[in-house]
Design a protein around this motif. Structure first.
Motif, mmCIF file in Angstrom:
data_model
loop_
_atom_site.group_PDB
_atom_site.id
_atom_site.type_symbol
_atom_site.label_atom_id
_atom_site.label_comp_id
_atom_site.label_asym_id
_atom_site.label_seq_id
_atom_site.Cartn_x
_atom_site.Cartn_y
_atom_site.Cartn_z
ATOM 1 N N SER A 81 0.818 -1.220 0.000
ATOM 2 C CA SER A 81 0.000 0.000 0.000
ATOM 3 C C SER A 81 0.848 1.265 0.000
ATOM 4 N N PHE A 82 1.954 1.208 0.748
ATOM 5 C CA PHE A 82 2.810 2.395 0.866
ATOM 6 C C PHE A 82 4.236 2.001 0.459
ATOM 7 N N ASN B 69 4.556 4.000 9.365
ATOM 8 C CA ASN B 69 5.417 5.182 9.256
ATOM 9 C C ASN B 69 6.104 5.214 7.897
ATOM 10 N N ARG B 70 5.964 6.338 7.233
ATOM 11 C CA ARG B 70 6.436 6.444 5.857
ATOM 12 C C ARG B 70 7.588 7.445 5.747
ATOM 13 N N ALA B 71 8.461 7.182 4.788
ATOM 14 C CA ALA B 71 9.612 8.060 4.593
ATOM 15 C C ALA B 71 9.159 9.485 4.277
ATOM 16 N N GLY B 72 8.034 9.617 3.590
ATOM 17 C CA GLY B 72 7.524 10.942 3.231
ATOM 18 C C GLY B 72 6.838 11.660 4.365
ATOM 19 N N VAL B 88 -6.487 6.952 9.654
ATOM 20 C CA VAL B 88 -6.245 8.390 9.496
ATOM 21 C C VAL B 88 -4.944 8.603 8.726
ATOM 22 N N SER B 89 -5.039 9.354 7.660
ATOM 23 C CA SER B 89 -3.856 9.741 6.914
ATOM 24 C C SER B 89 -3.449 11.128 7.399
ATOM 25 N N GLN B 90 -2.200 11.286 7.780
ATOM 26 C CA GLN B 90 -1.795 12.576 8.342
ATOM 27 C C GLN B 90 -1.091 13.447 7.304
#
Lengths: 238, 119
Positions: A81-82, B69-72, B88-90
């Motif tokens: 998804s990510f 947790n995403r790099a962006g 929830v997308s932050q």
């Protein structure tokens, strides 16, 4: 070497080398444990199972293996998804669990107090990730030089992952769609994971029944397995 | 907080929330403000099941939230609420602790208010 596993005598010549790698891995998770608020950490291999742990004894290896499996699965799904997923954090009342894929098939998970220093842990995980990736490169070049057969080690058999017969793709797509009827929205993720695991031994028509059996294990519920069997039977008779 | 629609609207008002989606635990969507909520459904269900499974296996008490947790920095957070999951997308530039606290406070009001988020 998997946590708590045994070595055969034939592997004895590799023991010193493995021992050194184990020591490095142990040292790596011990460094994580030194961070304030960190209770301990585990290294989990998709193939090997639990590799190393320095968590207190109340965290039994069997439980940690299950946790490792679930986190590895979620990391794989999360990356679908990510694409820029870096790690997972699960925030419980009394603890936080951080999981990160260090390289393909190797996950580290860390259990912390809620007051842990997130930035410091993230930095340490980044360093560990770089270190592990570096080791993989070294290992790859090492294996290329040393092609001596090692019959006692299952990983020595050459994997043929990803080589799916072109004729097989429509059948696999149909099985995937049928699984969705039984498992709902989870089906796509589960099917892709099982397929990947199955394909390691060769994705050929003669092994489709083995794929179906693996799917049964993942479905886990007797009634749902029967439903899936009924739905997939016409496809498998073709 | 009587209805899912109102609940989602209140979540969206929180500073740092880029969008949200509310599901039943079986994956059916109750509502949301994310562009393509279907994209998040399988991951949310798997995340909820995983968080619950680890809780039972290790003996933890309650999962407040699970974060992807995403790099962006546009992290995605999953909040188990009884038989529902809130995703929830932050926003990448938000102050995460404040945003999480505000969401958890609102969830606390919904779950302790004796009313369901379904509606």
């Amino acid at each position: 070497m998997p946590y708590g596993g045994e070595r055969s005598a034939e592997d004895h010549s590799d023991a010193a080398d493995l021992s050194s790698k184990e020591m490095e891995m142990k040292q790596a998770i011990d460094e994580l444990k030194a961070i304030p608020g960190v209770v301990g950490a585990c290294l989990f291999g998709a193939q090997e199972g639990l590799i190393q742990s320095n968590l207190p004894g109340i965290f039994k290896p069997e439980k940690l293996t299950e946790v490792g499996k679930q986190l590895t699965k979620l990391l794989v799904a999360g990356r679908l998804s990510f694409s820029d997923l870096s790690d997972l954090s699960l925030h419980y009342d009394e603890s936080v669990v951080i999981a990160r894929e260090l390289r393909k098939g190797l996950t580290v998970f860390v259990i912390c107090d809620p007051s842990f220093n997130h930035n410091l842990l993230t930095m340490s995980l980044n360093l560990l990730q770089e270190e592990m990736r570096g080791q993989v490169d070294v290992q790859r070049s090492g294996f290329a030089e040393d092609s001596t057969p090692r019959p006692a080690v299952p990983l020595a058999s050459p994997p043929v992952a990803g080589t799916v017969d072109a004729d097989l793709e429509p059948l696999l797509a149909e099985l995937r769609a049928l699984l969705a009827k039984v498992l709902g929205p989870m089906a796509a993720i589960i099917f892709d994971e099982v397929r990947e695991q199955w394909a390691v031994q060769g994705a050929v028509a003669s092994r489709v029944n083995e794929l179906v059996k693996l799917l049964h294990v993942e479905i886990g519920d007797a009634d749902k397995i029967k439903t899936f069997e009924a739905l997939s039977a016409p496809l498998l008779k073709k | 907080m009587a209805t899912a629609k109102e609940f989602i609207a209140r979540i969206d008002e929180i500073d740092g929330v880029a969008g949200c989606v509310l599901l039943r635990e079986d994956g059916s969507i109750l509502g949301g403000s994310l562009d393509d909520p279907d994209l998040y459904t399988p991951l949310m269900v798997l995340g909820g099941v995983t968080a619950h499974g680890i809780k039972d296996k290790v003996g933890f008490t309650y999962c407040r939230h699970l974060s992807f947790n995403r790099a962006g920095k546009d992290h995605f957070h999953l909040f188990p609420i009884d038989k529902f999951f809130l995703g929830v997308s932050q926003s990448a530039d938000c102050f995460v602790p404040d945003m999480l606290q505000a969401v958890l406070r609102l969830i606390g009001r919904v779950t302790t208010g004796g009313t369901s988020a379904e509606g």
